[in-house]
Write a protein that holds these residues in place. Structure first.
Motif, PDB file in Angstrom:
ATOM      1  N   MET A   1       0.841  -1.198   0.000  1.00  0.00           N
ATOM      2  CA  MET A   1       0.000   0.000   0.000  1.00  0.00           C
ATOM      3  C   MET A   1       0.879   1.252   0.000  1.00  0.00           C
ATOM      4  O   MET A   1       1.925   1.277   0.638  1.00  0.00           O
ATOM      5  CB  MET A   1      -0.917  -0.004   1.224  1.00  0.00           C
ATOM      6  CG  MET A   1      -1.821   1.219   1.325  1.00  0.00           C
ATOM      7  SD  MET A   1      -2.982   1.082   2.691  1.00  0.00           S
ATOM      8  CE  MET A   1      -3.987  -0.267   2.089  1.00  0.00           C
ATOM      9  N   MET A   2       0.431   2.260  -0.729  1.00  0.00           N
ATOM     10  CA  MET A   2       1.166   3.518  -0.798  1.00  0.00           C
ATOM     11  C   MET A   2       0.591   4.530   0.186  1.00  0.00           C
ATOM     12  O   MET A   2      -0.633   4.660   0.310  1.00  0.00           O
ATOM     13  CB  MET A   2       1.111   4.106  -2.208  1.00  0.00           C
ATOM     14  CG  MET A   2       1.775   3.256  -3.269  1.00  0.00           C
ATOM     15  SD  MET A   2       3.576   3.142  -3.031  1.00  0.00           S
ATOM     16  CE  MET A   2       4.007   2.073  -4.396  1.00  0.00           C
ATOM     17  N   VAL A   3       1.464   5.237   0.877  1.00  0.00           N
ATOM     18  CA  VAL A   3       1.038   6.284   1.788  1.00  0.00           C
ATOM     19  C   VAL A   3       1.923   7.504   1.566  1.00  0.00           C
ATOM     20  O   VAL A   3       3.122   7.382   1.302  1.00  0.00           O
ATOM     21  CB  VAL A   3       1.110   5.816   3.260  1.00  0.00           C
ATOM     22  CG1 VAL A   3       2.530   5.529   3.681  1.00  0.00           C
ATOM     23  CG2 VAL A   3       0.456   6.832   4.192  1.00  0.00           C
ATOM     24  N   VAL A   4       1.330   8.679   1.620  1.00  0.00           N
ATOM     25  CA  VAL A   4       2.062   9.946   1.487  1.00  0.00           C
ATOM     26  C   VAL A   4       2.215  10.541   2.877  1.00  0.00           C
ATOM     27  O   VAL A   4       1.242  10.645   3.625  1.00  0.00           O
ATOM     28  CB  VAL A   4       1.315  10.920   0.557  1.00  0.00           C
ATOM     29  CG1 VAL A   4       2.070  12.246   0.457  1.00  0.00           C
ATOM     30  CG2 VAL A   4       1.143  10.304  -0.830  1.00  0.00           C
TER      31      VAL A   4
ATOM     32  N   ASP B   1     -12.584  -2.774  10.162  1.00  0.00           N
ATOM     33  CA  ASP B   1     -13.265  -4.041   9.877  1.00  0.00           C
ATOM     34  C   ASP B   1     -12.410  -4.815   8.871  1.00  0.00           C
ATOM     35  O   ASP B   1     -11.924  -4.239   7.896  1.00  0.00           O
ATOM     36  CB  ASP B   1     -14.645  -3.757   9.297  1.00  0.00           C
ATOM     37  CG  ASP B   1     -15.526  -4.993   9.230  1.00  0.00           C
ATOM     38  OD1 ASP B   1     -14.989  -6.086   8.971  1.00  0.00           O
ATOM     39  OD2 ASP B   1     -16.744  -4.862   9.423  1.00  0.00           O
ATOM     40  N   SER B   2     -12.259  -6.088   9.084  1.00  0.00           N
ATOM     41  CA  SER B   2     -11.416  -6.900   8.202  1.00  0.00           C
ATOM     42  C   SER B   2     -12.057  -7.173   6.854  1.00  0.00           C
ATOM     43  O   SER B   2     -11.384  -7.596   5.909  1.00  0.00           O
ATOM     44  CB  SER B   2     -11.073  -8.235   8.876  1.00  0.00           C
ATOM     45  OG  SER B   2     -12.251  -8.938   9.217  1.00  0.00           O
TER      46      SER B   2
ATOM     47  N   ALA C   1      -5.266  -2.868   7.336  1.00  0.00           N
ATOM     48  CA  ALA C   1      -4.104  -2.414   6.566  1.00  0.00           C
ATOM     49  C   ALA C   1      -4.159  -0.907   6.335  1.00  0.00           C
ATOM     50  O   ALA C   1      -3.146  -0.208   6.443  1.00  0.00           O
ATOM     51  CB  ALA C   1      -4.033  -3.153   5.232  1.00  0.00           C
ATOM     52  N   VAL C   2      -5.352  -0.383   6.004  1.00  0.00           N
ATOM     53  CA  VAL C   2      -5.511   1.058   5.795  1.00  0.00           C
ATOM     54  C   VAL C   2      -5.296   1.801   7.111  1.00  0.00           C
ATOM     55  O   VAL C   2      -4.611   2.826   7.163  1.00  0.00           O
ATOM     56  CB  VAL C   2      -6.898   1.373   5.207  1.00  0.00           C
ATOM     57  CG1 VAL C   2      -7.147   2.879   5.187  1.00  0.00           C
ATOM     58  CG2 VAL C   2      -7.038   0.797   3.810  1.00  0.00           C
TER      59      VAL C   2
END
Length: 341
Positions: free
Chosen positions: A1-4, A278-279, A317-318
């Protein structure tokens, strides 16, 4: 996952590697040790300051959370031209007419200006080629709007973005047709010098209006034209509401886009919600999701599920990428214009 996220001191090596890949014409991040060090120092100072700096560079990197690799960079200048002059050309029109001779000619002109002094600027957008997929470019660019929406007091009412101008084989037709006559140096050298010290621009640029019909055809055609690698970034900003209003870069003729910050779609339509973790994997439209923190600001994109009026569901994950927990308030907006919750 990409995060800024905001740039950090330990990102120096990654920033230097990004600079090696930008290429000629990318003024704000060049393959230059001194500029990279200065850029990092300015970015760190902006987030470390106890009170907002008058001229702050808010610098962000895109990190792949799976590998820890930095694959992109973007920035926002809080205000341009306050300590160093900010130059561009305004494209105008002059009419030369004679009723007696039945002559009527409209001639395009270029006039050097400082009209955008004090505006905020979107800058230093670069994504490594291998990461240019899966809407990563949209996340990287639009994350800045989420930051501006969260901290409007740190920015001007107006924002601009200088688009990289057209060039072929690292040669700028606009520079060859105009700038070279006054500077007597190659485009790459002038571009590098301008990123470090703009005083020489004022000393050497012509002060009088320039008639574009006196320029070579190739130079005329390059006015307001975007580099092919920058065209997607231009379309993205135009879809958010930014517009070309006749201002161009004095070196390569690239267009300057501008807008009122509050008129930008991602700013205007963003809203606060609380997080439920929530999964279950949501499906459908991607949203930008950003935190409300300043120094630890983070932004990612993900599909969301609406639980109630002000509650959205995200995966663990988010939540991990954003460093948020159950009940945390976040800002969301659709990644692209169109359907909303």
């Amino acid at each position: 996952m990409m995060v800024v996220r905001p740039i950090q001191a330990e990102d120096h090596a990654a920033l230097r590697e990004l600079a090696r890949n930008t290429g000629t014409g990318f003024t704000s991040l060049q393959d230059n040790d001194e500029q990279v060090a200065a850029k990092l120092e300015a970015g760190l100072a902006a987030f470390d300051a106890a009170t907002p700096l008058e001229e702050a560079l808010y610098l962000f990197v895109m990190e792949d959370t799976d590998t820890g690799d930095v694959v992109g960079i973007c920035g926002i200048e809080s205000a341009v031209g306050l300590s160093d002059p900010w130059y561009n050309y305004r494209v105008g029109t002059l009419v030369h007419a004679s009723r007696e001779l039945s002559v009527y000619n409209q001639i395009s002109t270029l006039t050097i200006t400082n009209d955008h002094t004090g505006y905020s600027e979107l800058c230093t957008l670069f994504l490594l080629p291998e990461a240019r997929h899966s809407k990563h470019g949209s996340l990287l660019s639009k994350s800045r709007f989420m930051f501006m929406a969260e901290f409007p007091q740190r920015f001007s009412e107006h924002v601009i973005a200088e688009m990289r101008g057209y060039s072929k084989d690292s040669v700028s037709p606009f520079w060859e047709g105009l700038g070279r006559h006054f500077f007597s140096i190659d485009f790459a050298q002038a571009d590098q010098l301008s990123s470090m010290d703009k005083i020489f621009i004022a000393e050497l640029m012509p002060k009088n209006t320039i008639y574009t019909n006196l320029l070579p055809k190739e130079a005329q055609e390059a006015i307001g034209k975007t580099h092919e690698n920058t065209t997607p970034a231009r379309r993205l900003l135009e879809n958010e509401g930014m517009r070309y209003t006749g201002y161009i870069d004095i070196f390569d003729g690239g267009p300057t886009l501008e807008a009122r910050v509050n008129d930008i779609r991602a700013v205007q339509e963003s809203q606060y919600v609380k997080v439920h973790i929530d999964s279950a994997e949501p499906e459908g439209e991607l949203y930008l999701v950003s935190t409300t923190d300043f120094a630890s600001f983070r932004c990612t994109m993900a599909p969301l599920t609406r639980v109630s009026n002000n509650l959205i569901s995200v995966t663990p994950a988010v939540a991990s990428a954003l460093n948020v927990t159950e009940g945390t308030t976040v800002r969301i907006v659709p990644l692209s214009s169109g359907r909303r919750f």
